[in-house]
Scaffold this motif. Structure first.
Motif, PDB file in Angstrom:
ATOM      1  N   GLN A  21       0.838  -1.202   0.000  1.00 33.58           N
ATOM      2  CA  GLN A  21       0.000   0.000   0.000  1.00 33.58           C
ATOM      3  C   GLN A  21       0.871   1.250   0.000  1.00 33.58           C
ATOM      4  OE1 GLN A  21      -2.817   0.191   3.220  1.00 33.58           O
ATOM      5  NE2 GLN A  21      -3.593   2.168   2.592  1.00 33.58           N
ATOM      6  N   LEU A  22       1.930   1.236   0.760  1.00 34.40           N
ATOM      7  CA  LEU A  22       2.858   2.371   0.823  1.00 34.40           C
ATOM      8  C   LEU A  22       3.478   2.643  -0.546  1.00 34.40           C
ATOM      9  CD1 LEU A  22       4.544   4.441   2.488  1.00 34.40           C
ATOM     10  CD2 LEU A  22       6.217   2.607   2.787  1.00 34.40           C
ATOM     11  N   VAL A  23       3.988   1.606  -1.195  1.00 31.17           N
ATOM     12  CA  VAL A  23       4.622   1.750  -2.512  1.00 31.17           C
ATOM     13  C   VAL A  23       3.626   2.287  -3.531  1.00 31.17           C
ATOM     14  CG1 VAL A  23       5.624   0.440  -4.436  1.00 31.17           C
ATOM     15  CG2 VAL A  23       6.437   0.058  -2.100  1.00 31.17           C
ATOM     16  N   ALA A  24       2.383   1.822  -3.440  1.00 31.11           N
ATOM     17  CA  ALA A  24       1.356   2.268  -4.381  1.00 31.11           C
ATOM     18  C   ALA A  24       0.902   3.695  -4.110  1.00 31.11           C
ATOM     19  CB  ALA A  24       0.152   1.318  -4.328  1.00 31.11           C
TER      20      ALA A  24
ATOM     21  N   VAL B 143       2.670   6.388  -2.573  1.00 31.97           N
ATOM     22  CA  VAL B 143       3.601   7.519  -2.605  1.00 31.97           C
ATOM     23  C   VAL B 143       3.571   8.226  -3.957  1.00 31.97           C
ATOM     24  CG1 VAL B 143       5.148   6.602  -0.834  1.00 31.97           C
ATOM     25  CG2 VAL B 143       5.602   6.121  -3.225  1.00 31.97           C
ATOM     26  N   GLY B 144       3.861   9.515  -3.934  1.00 26.48           N
ATOM     27  CA  GLY B 144       3.832  10.322  -5.151  1.00 26.48           C
ATOM     28  C   GLY B 144       5.070  10.218  -6.007  1.00 26.48           C
ATOM     29  N   ASP B 145       6.158   9.695  -5.452  1.00 27.48           N
ATOM     30  CA  ASP B 145       7.388   9.512  -6.210  1.00 27.48           C
ATOM     31  C   ASP B 145       7.413   8.119  -6.821  1.00 27.48           C
ATOM     32  OD1 ASP B 145       8.291  12.022  -5.476  1.00 27.48           O
ATOM     33  OD2 ASP B 145       9.520  11.272  -3.832  1.00 27.48           O
ATOM     34  N   ALA B 146       8.050   8.008  -7.971  1.00 28.77           N
ATOM     35  CA  ALA B 146       8.214   6.703  -8.601  1.00 28.77           C
ATOM     36  C   ALA B 146       9.153   5.860  -7.753  1.00 28.77           C
ATOM     37  CB  ALA B 146       8.776   6.861 -10.009  1.00 28.77           C
ATOM     38  N   ILE B 147       8.803   4.610  -7.604  1.00 25.18           N
ATOM     39  CA  ILE B 147       9.694   3.631  -6.980  1.00 25.18           C
ATOM     40  C   ILE B 147       9.902   2.538  -8.015  1.00 25.18           C
ATOM     41  CG2 ILE B 147      10.043   1.976  -5.116  1.00 25.18           C
ATOM     42  CD1 ILE B 147       8.205   3.718  -3.380  1.00 25.18           C
ATOM     43  N   ILE B 148      11.162   2.378  -8.401  1.00 21.97           N
ATOM     44  CA  ILE B 148      11.516   1.369  -9.397  1.00 21.97           C
ATOM     45  C   ILE B 148      12.615   0.497  -8.798  1.00 21.97           C
ATOM     46  CG2 ILE B 148      12.451   0.956 -11.698  1.00 21.97           C
ATOM     47  CD1 ILE B 148      11.366   3.733 -12.492  1.00 21.97           C
ATOM     48  N   VAL B 149      12.393  -0.807  -8.855  1.00 17.24           N
ATOM     49  CA  VAL B 149      13.407  -1.761  -8.417  1.00 17.24           C
ATOM     50  C   VAL B 149      13.851  -2.545  -9.632  1.00 17.24           C
ATOM     51  CG1 VAL B 149      13.898  -3.776  -6.955  1.00 17.24           C
ATOM     52  CG2 VAL B 149      12.424  -1.945  -6.087  1.00 17.24           C
ATOM     53  N   SER B 150      15.163  -2.724  -9.744  1.00 14.49           N
ATOM     54  CA  SER B 150      15.715  -3.538 -10.832  1.00 14.49           C
ATOM     55  C   SER B 150      16.614  -4.606 -10.228  1.00 14.49           C
ATOM     56  CB  SER B 150      16.488  -2.673 -11.823  1.00 14.49           C
ATOM     57  OG  SER B 150      17.486  -1.932 -11.162  1.00 14.49           O
TER      58      SER B 150
ATOM     59  N   PRO C 267       2.609   2.901  -9.272  1.00 10.77           N
ATOM     60  CA  PRO C 267       1.736   3.787 -10.054  1.00 10.77           C
ATOM     61  C   PRO C 267       2.355   5.146 -10.370  1.00 10.77           C
ATOM     62  CG  PRO C 267       0.453   2.650  -8.387  1.00 10.77           C
ATOM     63  CD  PRO C 267       1.905   2.333  -8.109  1.00 10.77           C
ATOM     64  N   ALA C 268       3.172   5.687  -9.479  1.00 10.07           N
ATOM     65  CA  ALA C 268       3.826   6.973  -9.765  1.00 10.07           C
ATOM     66  C   ALA C 268       4.819   6.833 -10.915  1.00 10.07           C
ATOM     67  CB  ALA C 268       4.508   7.515  -8.513  1.00 10.07           C
ATOM     68  N   ALA C 269       5.480   5.687 -11.030  1.00 12.44           N
ATOM     69  CA  ALA C 269       6.384   5.456 -12.165  1.00 12.44           C
ATOM     70  C   ALA C 269       5.585   5.463 -13.463  1.00 12.44           C
ATOM     71  CB  ALA C 269       7.134   4.134 -11.990  1.00 12.44           C
ATOM     72  N   GLU C 270       4.401   4.860 -13.427  1.00 12.84           N
ATOM     73  CA  GLU C 270       3.545   4.869 -14.616  1.00 12.84           C
ATOM     74  C   GLU C 270       3.138   6.298 -14.972  1.00 12.84           C
ATOM     75  OE1 GLU C 270      -0.750   3.137 -16.165  1.00 12.84           O
ATOM     76  OE2 GLU C 270       0.269   2.118 -14.513  1.00 12.84           O
ATOM     77  N   ARG C 271       2.774   7.085 -13.965  1.00 13.89           N
ATOM     78  CA  ARG C 271       2.369   8.472 -14.206  1.00 13.89           C
ATOM     79  C   ARG C 271       3.522   9.297 -14.771  1.00 13.89           C
ATOM     80  NH1 ARG C 271       3.415  12.381 -11.015  1.00 13.89           N
ATOM     81  NH2 ARG C 271       3.575  11.121  -9.137  1.00 13.89           N
TER      82      ARG C 271
ATOM     83  N   VAL D   5      24.918  -7.899  -3.794  1.00 14.64           N
ATOM     84  CA  VAL D   5      23.849  -6.991  -4.198  1.00 14.64           C
ATOM     85  C   VAL D   5      22.906  -7.758  -5.130  1.00 14.64           C
ATOM     86  CG1 VAL D   5      23.279  -4.832  -5.386  1.00 14.64           C
ATOM     87  CG2 VAL D   5      25.324  -4.969  -3.973  1.00 14.64           C
ATOM     88  N   SER D   6      21.619  -7.720  -4.811  1.00 14.25           N
ATOM     89  CA  SER D   6      20.640  -8.434  -5.640  1.00 14.25           C
ATOM     90  C   SER D   6      19.839  -7.490  -6.527  1.00 14.25           C
ATOM     91  CB  SER D   6      19.683  -9.233  -4.758  1.00 14.25           C
ATOM     92  OG  SER D   6      18.993  -8.363  -3.875  1.00 14.25           O
ATOM     93  N   GLY D   7      19.921  -6.193  -6.235  1.00 15.48           N
ATOM     94  CA  GLY D   7      19.196  -5.230  -7.037  1.00 15.48           C
ATOM     95  C   GLY D   7      19.382  -3.822  -6.518  1.00 15.48           C
ATOM     96  N   ILE D   8      18.729  -2.911  -7.194  1.00 14.40           N
ATOM     97  CA  ILE D   8      18.807  -1.498  -6.834  1.00 14.40           C
ATOM     98  C   ILE D   8      17.406  -0.924  -6.838  1.00 14.40           C
ATOM     99  CG2 ILE D   8      19.644   0.783  -7.584  1.00 14.40           C
ATOM    100  CD1 ILE D   8      22.104  -0.566  -8.726  1.00 14.40           C
ATOM    101  N   VAL D   9      17.124  -0.099  -5.839  1.00 16.12           N
ATOM    102  CA  VAL D   9      15.854   0.624  -5.813  1.00 16.12           C
ATOM    103  C   VAL D   9      16.154   2.101  -6.047  1.00 16.12           C
ATOM    104  CG1 VAL D   9      15.888   0.902  -3.288  1.00 16.12           C
ATOM    105  CG2 VAL D   9      13.734   1.104  -4.515  1.00 16.12           C
ATOM    106  N   ALA D  10      15.332   2.714  -6.886  1.00 15.13           N
ATOM    107  CA  ALA D  10      15.447   4.149  -7.141  1.00 15.13           C
ATOM    108  C   ALA D  10      14.114   4.795  -6.772  1.00 15.13           C
ATOM    109  CB  ALA D  10      15.771   4.410  -8.604  1.00 15.13           C
TER     110      ALA D  10
END
Length: 145
Positions: A9-12, A14-21, A32-36, A112-117
């Motif tokens: 719910q938190l990730v969905a 927030v107004g900033d994009a959260i992208i994990v790779s 959803p903010a990444a989509e916007r 390291v398994s990934g990065i979150v931005a």
């Protein structure tokens, strides 16, 4: 009294994009903010390369740093806010500001398994600053400052 936080719910929300790779740079989380901000739906982004949003001219430099971070487990950016160009789905240029954090494997915490931005669209603010600098230069040229 401790409140349990629903991370999905938190990730969905927030107004900033959260992208994990992942370690190969494939997108594993796209909120959803990444989509916007970027215009790609979650379905279009998941499993794709980060090249989706990186301008072509910057991709080689990006991947050089990304691979070094995966190998060393360190990023030179720490808690710095990075400001870089990005690309929207429709091809227009964006100016973004973001922070990164490294994610580590549960089975091998040193790996390291990934990065979150966490990303904010700064395009309009960047343009306003550019216009103000241009206006100041024009005024200074007129007054001989």
């Amino acid at each position: 009294m401790q409140t349990t936080i629903d991370l999905d719910q938190l990730v969905a929300a927030v107004g900033d994009a959260i992208i994990v790779s992942d370690s190969e740079g494939k997108i594993t989380l796209w909120n959803p903010a990444a989509e916007r901000i970027f215009g790609f739906t979650e379905e279009e982004a998941l499993g794709k390369s980060l090249d989706l949003i990186i301008p072509q001219r910057l991709q080689a430099r990006h991947w050089e740093g990304y691979e070094k971070t995966m190998q060393t487990g360190q990023t030179r950016y720490g808690n710095d806010v990075l400001k870089v160009p990005a690309v929207h789905k429709d091809g227009r240029a964006l100016s973004i500001a973001f922070t990164v954090a490294l994610l580590h494997s549960d089975s091998a915490p040193e790996q390291v398994s990934g990065i979150v931005a966490v990303i904010r669209d700064e395009t309009s603010r960047f343009q306003e600053e550019r216009n103000l600098r241009k206006r100041i230069a024009e005024l200074e040229a007129r007054t001989g400052a």
